[in-house]
Enzyme design. Structure first.
Site, PDB file in Angstrom:
ATOM      1  CD  GLU A  96      -3.159  -0.943   2.063  1.00 41.57           C
ATOM      2  OE1 GLU A  96      -2.957  -0.349   3.123  1.00 41.57           O
ATOM      3  OE2 GLU A  96      -4.260  -1.453   1.767  1.00 41.57           O
ATOM      4  CD  GLU A 147      -4.239  -5.915   2.482  1.00 49.07           C
ATOM      5  OE1 GLU A 147      -5.055  -5.179   3.077  1.00 49.07           O
ATOM      6  OE2 GLU A 147      -3.011  -5.793   2.583  1.00 49.07           O
TER       7      GLU A 147
END
Ligand code: BG6
Length: 483
Positions: free
Chosen positions: A179, A380
C-alpha cells in the site's frame, strides 16, 4: 446464488495477512524491533500512539499477534480444509536483519520462513510474499530517518535479495511495498511512518519528504525487480515481482465539471506510484506540481534509468472502499485526502466508517487496466466487523458473507465480461489478526475466529465462522457458487 461466472483454471483463491499482525514472537530467535513493535493499541476513536522505545507494561498488540509463529502448522491445516490455493504473508525484515543494517542475515529468521514456506507447500498452498508490509526495522527509523535516507535503499535491496535468493525456488509471486499509495493520507499515525519510517519531521516539510522517501522506495522496488529477474534466471525459477497499491476509487461528489476534474486529479495523486511502478516514469503534472511547490527532490539520471528499465510484472492491490471529492477552487488541483474527501450518499459504511462499494472494484480494475496494461492480483479485500462467539461456539457472520458475495461478483464481472487478466483473489485476512490501523483484535476480518481480545486475553483457540463454509464452496466451485 450462482454468480453465473467461473474463474479461469489456476485462479488463486486464497487469503492474505502480514507478519507483524499475526506472528507474535516479536523478540524471539534474534528478531529486532520493527516500527510495529513500538505502536500501542488504539481503537476506532483513539489513534495508535508510537512510543520512542518499547515501554514496560504497554499494550503492544503486535508483540503477541495470534502467536502464529508457533501455531502455523495447525493453522495451515485449517486453511487447507478451507481450500486455500494461495496464502499471502510478509517476511518480517527484522527477523532477517534485526536492525536493518547488519552485514550478515540472521540464520534463525531465515530458517523460520524456510519451515513456514515448506509447511504451506505441504498443504498445497502457494506462498505469496510481501517484502515490506509496515515493518521497517525501528533502528533504520531512529538512526537513518527511514526512507528519507538514500542509504536505506541499499538495506532494503540487500534484505530482498537475501530472501528472494533463499526462497525463490519455492515462491513465484513477490511484492515490494505494501500500500505504497497510502502516503497521501495525513491520518494518525501517519502512513509515512508505517510505510516509510519517517518519524520526527516538521509539519511544513512533510509533503516534500513524503515524495522524496517515496522516490527512494520506487528506486528500491525497481532494483529489487531487476535483481529478482536475475536470480530467477540463475535458479531457473519463475519469479514475478509486483507493486502493491491501496485502491480506493475517488469519485466526483457530483456531476459538476469542477468536481469531475478534481476527482481525476485525486486519482492521479493517489496512483502516481502505479504510474512509476508500471509505466516507468513520473507524470508531467506531478513534475510541474513539485516545481510549483518549490520541492527539490533528489532524483538522479541513474534513478530514472533504473525506473525506466525495471517496471513491475503485475499490479497487486487491496480494495476496501471508495470516497468522493469536491472541487476546492485551487487551479493546481492540490488534493488533500483528509480535508477534501466526503461521503457517498449511495453507500453504507462499516462500524469503522469504511464505505462499502462492491461496484467500485470493477470500476477500479478497468481504470487500472486502461492505464497500466498489467495483469492484476487482488491481494486484500474484506470486511472488518465485531463478531460474536455464541455459547455453542458459532460465529454467524452473514454480514461478511454478504460483503464478499457482492465484491466477488463485481470482480468476476471484471474478469469474465471486461476481459481483465487477474491472477487471484486473496481476501483479508483468512484468520483473525491484529488490525493495522487501530491495533484492535476485535476488528475482525477472518473466516477463522481467534479467541483473543484487545488486551490479548482469551484462549487463543480457533473456531469456524459461517463464512468459512461459505468461502469453501466459492473456492471449490471456482467462483460459480456464491451461496
Ligand atoms: C490494509 C493493510 O490497509 O488493510 C493491512 O495492508 C490491514 O495491513 C488491512 O490490516 C485492514 O486494515 P485494518 O486497519 O482494519 O487492519
Amino acid at each position: 446464488m450462482s454468480s453465473g461466472y467461473k474463474m479461469p483454471d489456476g485462479f488463486l483463491w486464497g487469503s492474505a495477512v502480514a507478519a507483524h499482525q499475526l506472528e507474535g514472537a516479536w523478540d524471539v530467535d534474534g528478531k529486532g524491533v520493527s516500527i510495529a513493535d513500538v505502536m500501542l493499541a488504539g481503537n476506532k476513536d483513539t489513534p495508535r500512539v508510537v512510543t520512542d522505545t518499547v515501554e514496560p507494561g504497554g499494550n503492544y498488540p503486535n508483540h503477541r499477534g495470534i502467536d502464529f509463529y508457533h501455531t502455523y502448522p495447525q493453522d495451515f491445516k485449517m486453511m487447507k480444509e478451507l481450500g486455500l490455493k494461495a496464502f499471502r504473508t510478509s517476511i518480517a525484515w527484522t527477523r532477517i536483519f534485526p536492525n536493518g543494517d547488519e552485514a550478515e542475515p540472521n540464520e534463525a529468521g531465515l530458517q523460520f520462513y524456510d519451515n513456514m514456506i515448506d509447511e504451506m507447500l505441504a498443504n498445497d498452498i502457494e506462498p505469496v510474499i510481501t517484502l515490506s508490509h509496515f515493518e521497517i526495522p525501528y533502528h533504520l527509523v531512529t538512526e537513518y530517518g527511514g526512507f528519507s535516507n538514500r542509504k536505506v535503499i541499499d538495506f532494503f535491496v540487500k534484505f530482498s535479495d537475501t530472501v528472494i535468493r533463499r526462497y525463490g525456488d519455492r515462491v513465484k509471486y513477490w511484492m515490494t511495498f505494501n500500500e505504497i499509495t497510502n502516503q497521501t493520507a495525513w491520518m494518525d499515525p501517519h502512513p509515512m511512518l508505517q510505510n516509510s519510517g519517517l518519524k520526527d519531521y516538521k509539519e511544513d516539510e512533510a509533503q516534500e519528504l513524503m515524495y522524496q522517501a517515496s522516490h527512494y522506495e520506487l528506486v528500491a522496488s525497481a532494483l529489487v525487480t531487476k535483481h529478482a529477474h536475475e536470480i530467477a534466471a540463475e535458479l531457473h525459477a519463475d519469479i514475478q515481482v509486483g507493486c502493491m497499491l491501496s485502491m480506493n476509487p475517488v469519485y466526483p461528489a457530483s456531476t459538476k465539471p469542477e468536481d469531475i476534474l478534481m476527482a481525476q486529479r485525486a486519482m492521479q495523486t493517489r496512483y502516481y506510484w502505479g504510474d512509476v511502478h508500471a509505466n516507468s516514469h513520473y507524470p508531467n503534472w506531478l513534475k510541474n506540481f513539485w516545481q510549483h511547490k518549490g520541492f527539490h527532490l533528489d532524483i538522479t539520471k541513474e534513478d530514472e534509468t533504473i525506473l525506466a528499465e525495471n517496471t513491475v510484472d503485475y499490479v497487486a492491490f487491496s480494495y476496501y472502499m471508495s470516497w468522493t471529492v469536491s472541487d476546492t477552487g485551487d487551479e493546481w488541483l492540490e488534493y488533500n485526502e483528509d480535508e477534501n474527501h466526503g461521503d457517498n450518499p449511495f453507500l453504507e459504511k462499516s462500524d469503522w466508517g469504511w464505505q462499502i462499494d462492491p461496484v467500485g472494484i470493477r470500476w477500479a480494475m478497468n481504470w487500472m487496466w486502461d492505464r497500466w496494461h498489467k495483469p492484476m492480483f487482488i491481494v486484500e479485500n474484506g470486511f472488518g466487523a465485531y463478531d460474536k462467539l455464541t455459547e455453542d461456539n458459532q460465529i454467524h457472520d452473514d454480514y461478511r458473507i454478504s460483503y464478499f458475495q457482492r465484491h466477488i461478483k463485481a470482480m468476476e464481472q471484471a474478469v469474465a465480461l471486461d476481459g481483465i487478466p487477474l491472477y487471484g483473489y486473496l481476501p483479508w485476512s483468512g484468520i483473525d489478526v491484529v488490525s493495522a490501523s487501530t491495533g484492535e483484535m476485535l476488528k475482525r476480518y477472518g473466516f477463522i475466529y481467534v479467541d483473543l481480545d484487545d488486551m490479548g486475553e482469551g484462549t487463543g483457540k480457533r473456531y469456524y465462522k459461517d463464512s468459512f463454509k461459505w468461502y469453501q464452496k466459492v473456492i471449490s466451485s471456482n467462483g460459480a457458487d456464491l451461496g
